[in-house]
Design a protein around this motif. Structure first.
Motif, PDB file in Angstrom:
ATOM      1  N   ARG A 162       0.827  -1.206   0.000  1.00 34.99           N
ATOM      2  CA  ARG A 162       0.000   0.000   0.000  1.00 34.99           C
ATOM      3  C   ARG A 162       0.858   1.251   0.000  1.00 34.99           C
ATOM      4  O   ARG A 162       0.562   2.230  -0.701  1.00 34.99           O
ATOM      5  CB  ARG A 162      -0.945  -0.006   1.204  1.00 34.99           C
ATOM      6  CG  ARG A 162      -2.107  -0.977   1.069  1.00 34.99           C
ATOM      7  CD  ARG A 162      -3.198  -0.655   2.077  1.00 34.99           C
ATOM      8  NE  ARG A 162      -2.720  -0.753   3.447  1.00 34.99           N
ATOM      9  CZ  ARG A 162      -2.770  -1.854   4.180  1.00 34.99           C
ATOM     10  NH1 ARG A 162      -3.277  -2.981   3.665  1.00 34.99           N
ATOM     11  NH2 ARG A 162      -2.325  -1.853   5.428  1.00 34.99           N
ATOM     12  N   PHE A 163       1.954   1.227   0.793  1.00 35.54           N
ATOM     13  CA  PHE A 163       2.857   2.371   0.828  1.00 35.54           C
ATOM     14  C   PHE A 163       3.495   2.606  -0.544  1.00 35.54           C
ATOM     15  O   PHE A 163       3.594   3.754  -1.003  1.00 35.54           O
ATOM     16  CB  PHE A 163       3.942   2.151   1.884  1.00 35.54           C
ATOM     17  CG  PHE A 163       5.001   3.221   1.902  1.00 35.54           C
ATOM     18  CD1 PHE A 163       4.750   4.449   2.493  1.00 35.54           C
ATOM     19  CD2 PHE A 163       6.238   2.998   1.314  1.00 35.54           C
ATOM     20  CE1 PHE A 163       5.714   5.441   2.502  1.00 35.54           C
ATOM     21  CE2 PHE A 163       7.205   3.985   1.319  1.00 35.54           C
ATOM     22  CZ  PHE A 163       6.946   5.209   1.923  1.00 35.54           C
ATOM     23  N   ASN A 164       3.924   1.527  -1.177  1.00 33.04           N
ATOM     24  CA  ASN A 164       4.527   1.649  -2.504  1.00 33.04           C
ATOM     25  C   ASN A 164       3.526   2.181  -3.527  1.00 33.04           C
ATOM     26  O   ASN A 164       3.873   2.982  -4.403  1.00 33.04           O
ATOM     27  CB  ASN A 164       5.083   0.302  -2.972  1.00 33.04           C
ATOM     28  CG  ASN A 164       6.305  -0.127  -2.172  1.00 33.04           C
ATOM     29  OD1 ASN A 164       7.018   0.720  -1.623  1.00 33.04           O
ATOM     30  ND2 ASN A 164       6.547  -1.430  -2.086  1.00 33.04           N
ATOM     31  N   GLN A 165       2.284   1.738  -3.405  1.00 33.82           N
ATOM     32  CA  GLN A 165       1.258   2.218  -4.326  1.00 33.82           C
ATOM     33  C   GLN A 165       0.989   3.706  -4.132  1.00 33.82           C
ATOM     34  O   GLN A 165       0.852   4.462  -5.105  1.00 33.82           O
ATOM     35  CB  GLN A 165      -0.037   1.413  -4.121  1.00 33.82           C
ATOM     36  CG  GLN A 165       0.055  -0.030  -4.591  1.00 33.82           C
ATOM     37  CD  GLN A 165      -1.180  -0.839  -4.223  1.00 33.82           C
ATOM     38  OE1 GLN A 165      -2.062  -0.349  -3.511  1.00 33.82           O
ATOM     39  NE2 GLN A 165      -1.248  -2.072  -4.697  1.00 33.82           N
ATOM     40  N   VAL A 166       0.921   4.136  -2.861  1.00 31.76           N
ATOM     41  CA  VAL A 166       0.711   5.558  -2.580  1.00 31.76           C
ATOM     42  C   VAL A 166       1.883   6.383  -3.095  1.00 31.76           C
ATOM     43  O   VAL A 166       1.711   7.440  -3.722  1.00 31.76           O
ATOM     44  CB  VAL A 166       0.507   5.784  -1.073  1.00 31.76           C
ATOM     45  CG1 VAL A 166       0.493   7.282  -0.743  1.00 31.76           C
ATOM     46  CG2 VAL A 166      -0.792   5.142  -0.612  1.00 31.76           C
TER      47      VAL A 166
END
Length: 363
Positions: free
Chosen positions: A9-13
């Motif tokens: 999720r962090f990488n996607q954000v």
């Protein structure tokens, strides 16, 4: 497994942010006129609505509003150009005054710091060469931008006209995107956001007009030449938070220092602008725009620098009001309220409830 999901999720954000700001940077020539046209349209919406209540069609009302803005802008640009030419006529005299001031500074440096005239001349020469190169680059960029100014002006005015004419269609487009999920609550959200955004942008421009008038009157009373130019310039630069107000006050202070023998003139100009800035910060802005949107100094400064990195001066002007509009969106949607809170400067004890909230039965 949970840590891997959080990392994904962090990488996607992070990737989303990079793509978003990358598109803003690469598409600046296309997006900047749209952003400026959007601000003008939000400024003119109340006037356009009033004209429509007088039984004028939406297209006619939009044309009248845009035509009035064009006339005002042409008048403002004409006044600024006239004042610039008047200031240019005084440049030879300013050059003589600057030479006299430099001679006084050299004499002071020789007496106090035992610096020879040769070393001072070498230092001044090096500084002038750097300043000349910098000025040349700015002049070249100004000429290049001037060549496309008329085209960009026409594009901005066209976008403003189209936004005013098709504003209902744009609103219905947003409602169609969320209607299945939000029901009738989306209508209230959009109405709230458009109303507050329009009044906020109108307030920003009203503050600029008031400051331009006050600055001009104050400089005239103090006795500064070209007061109209410096007053208008300071008022317009105030659109850029912090940096604009400092630059707008520093220019007339330097001018007074060069053109006046008495030291009280630049000191008086500095004190005057300091008082005006305090009035703007604690009276004008809080009562005209601050009652609607309150941005923290941290968020304002960060988005100011970010806008300068992405869109240059245009970004420094445009990113702050659009951040204010974004805060309106966050404040009126329950799930996004924490983001509105971090952008604002409301007291911690204040915990405003969202005006729009889903019923508990809807999950």
């Amino acid at each position: 497994m949970e840590q891997r999901s959080s990392l994904q999720r962090f990488n996607q954000v992070l990737l989303g942010f990079l793509l978003f700001f990358g598109l803003l940077y690469l598409g600046s020539s296309f997006l900047v006129p749209i952003a400026i046209g959007g601000l003008f349209a939000m400024l003119l919406v109340p006037v356009c609505q009033r004209l429509e209540r007088w039984k004028l069609s939406r297209s006619v009302a939009a044309l009248i509003c845009v035509f009035a803005v064009v006339i005002i802008l042409i008048g403002l640009i004409s006044v600024l150009i006239t004042q610039i030419f008047a200031l240019a006529n005084d440049l030879p005299e300013l050059g003589k005054m600057l030479t006299a001031k430099l001679d006084q500074a050299r004499t002071f440096a020789t007496d106090k710091f035992d610096l020879s005239r040769e070393k001072q001349n070498e230092y001044v020469r090096n500084q002038l060469e750097g300043a000349t190169q910098m000025a040349g680059s700015y002049i070249r960029s100004f000429l290049l931008s001037t060549s496309s100014f008329l085209l960009n002006f026409v594009v901005v005015i066209t976008y403003t006209l189209l936004f005013l004419i098709y504003r209902r269609r744009l609103r219905n487009f947003i409602l169609k995107l969320v209607r299945d999920r939000e029901g009738s609550y989306a209508q209230n959200i959009v109405n709230k956001i458009t109303g507050v955004a329009s009044s906020y942008i109108s307030g920003v421009f009203l503050v600029v007009v008031i400051l331009a008038a006050v600055n001009t009157a104050g400089l005239m009373i103090i006795g500064i030449e070209h007061a109209l130019f410096f007053g208008l310039l300071a008022g317009l630069l105030n659109i850029i938070p912090y940096i604009g107000s400092i630059a707008g006050s520093l220019i007339p202070v330097i001018f007074a220092l060069l053109t006046k023998e008495a030291l009280w003139y630049p000191i008086g100009v500095a004190i005057f602008f300091l008082v005006v800035q305090q009035i703007e910060s604690y009276i004008l802005t809080p009562n005209i725009t601050g009652s609607k949107i309150k941005l923290s100094a941290m968020a304002t400064l960060m988005v100011l620098l970010l806008g300068g990195m992405i869109w240059g001066v245009a970004g420094m002007i445009l990113f702050v009001p659009y951040l204010g509009i974004l805060k309106v969106v966050f404040d009126n949607i329950e799930k996004l309220q924490p983001y509105g809170y971090i952008l604002g400067n409301e007291e911690e004890k204040e915990n405003p409830k969202p005006i729009i909230a889903k019923p508990a039965s809807e999950g």
